[in-house]
Design an enzyme around this catalytic site. Structure first.
Site, PDB file in Angstrom:
ATOM      1  N   TYR A 127     -33.118 107.187  47.755  1.00 49.05           N
ATOM      2  CA  TYR A 127     -33.208 108.274  48.733  1.00 49.05           C
ATOM      3  C   TYR A 127     -33.491 107.705  50.116  1.00 49.05           C
ATOM      4  O   TYR A 127     -32.839 108.084  51.103  1.00 49.05           O
ATOM      5  CB  TYR A 127     -34.315 109.232  48.303  1.00 49.05           C
ATOM      6  N   SER A 185     -34.315 112.891  56.736  1.00 53.61           N
ATOM      7  CA  SER A 185     -35.547 113.258  56.043  1.00 53.61           C
ATOM      8  C   SER A 185     -36.711 112.531  56.710  1.00 53.61           C
ATOM      9  O   SER A 185     -36.500 111.558  57.455  1.00 53.61           O
ATOM     10  CB  SER A 185     -35.458 112.849  54.574  1.00 53.61           C
TER      11      SER A 185
END
Length: 272
Positions: free
Chosen positions: A155, A142
């Site tokens: 995350y 990401s």
């Protein structure tokens, strides 16, 4: 890898979003698809879309956190297709919570899916990808695997870990002369369903978080998938999807640890 025609491609998290778009675009290029996910209904829909393009495609119900199931899946795919050329470890989830409020359960949930899911998929298929003589492993990190952000510790941790794991794998493949390219993929804000399926700590409203995400997400899953495939063809070590991802990649290089002040300012109005 100059083209995907005749290549056997494994994609996890292929029931929707980037995973589905990758499968459909690969089908148009003549790839043979092994698509998987936790919802066999959704994955079957993806496989049907691939078959409509004239491609061979099989759907599998697989939980990437179940290591034995992933190892069995690798054996099934080789039995069904005869080989594996490309693996895209795409399955992932999102979690919004501060460190002090996040539950142990939610941290274990995101680590098991985002990190261990990638590790399980990589290790299960890697011997077959090496044996193919023309292989590639692409792991989806990401833009938050490039910079850390408030309320994203869980995350961030998984996406940074994916980047480190993948970068190490790429070096090993080169060092030992294996015919395998390796890419760490860093999408920015992509219009998929990940925000709607996120977990959140404290009194945060997931639906509101999803609405905020959809407002800023500029790139479609289709556009992101095309960038990923182009990057695989070029054997790029790092594939960036979107202007926001490119910005995040540059920020720590320019500012060093000072990038954190910029990120904090960007997030402050949303988390105050």
């Amino acid at each position: 890898m100059k083209d995907f025609n005749g290549k056997v491609v494994v994609i996890t998290g292929a029931g929707a979003g980037i995973g589905r778009e990758l499968a459909v675009q690969l089908a148009r290029e003549g790839a043979r698809l092994a698509v998987s996910g936790r919802s066999i209904v959704n994955v079957e829909e993806t496989a049907a879309l691939c078959r409509a393009q004239g491609a061979e495609a099989r759907a599998y119900e697989v939980d990437v956190t179940d290591r034995e199931a992933v190892l069995k899946h690798a054996d099934e795919v080789v039995a069904d297709f005869g080989k594996v050329n490309v693996v895209v470890n795409n399955a992932g989830v999102s979690l919004v919570a501060t460190v002090d409020e996040v539950s142990w359960e939610d941290l274990e949930w995101i680590v098991n899916i985002n990190f261990w899911g990638v590790v399980n998929g990589t290790k299960a298929f890697l011997p077959h990808v090496i044996a193919s003589g023309d292989g590639h492993v692409a792991n989806i990190s990401s833009m938050f695997g490039l910079v850390a952000c408030p309320t994203q510790s869980g995350y961030n941790a998984t996406k940074f870990a994916i980047r480190a794991f993948t970068d190490s794998l790429r070096q090993e493949m080169r060092m030992y002369g294996h015919p395998v390219g390796v890419s760490s993929v860093h999408p920015g804000s992509i219009r998929t369903g990940i925000a709607q399926k996120a977990r959140a700590g404290g009194d945060r409203d997931v639906s509101q978080l999803a609405a905020n995400f959809d407002r800023i997400a500029k790139m479609t899953a289709e556009e992101c998938a095309a960038i990923i495939l182009k990057g695989i063809r070029k054997d790029k070590a790092q594939i960036l999807c979107g202007n926001d991802a490119r910005f995040m990649a540059v920020l720590p290089r320019v500012l060093g640890p000072g990038y954190q002040r910029v990120i904090t300012a960007l997030f402050k109005k949303d988390v105050a």
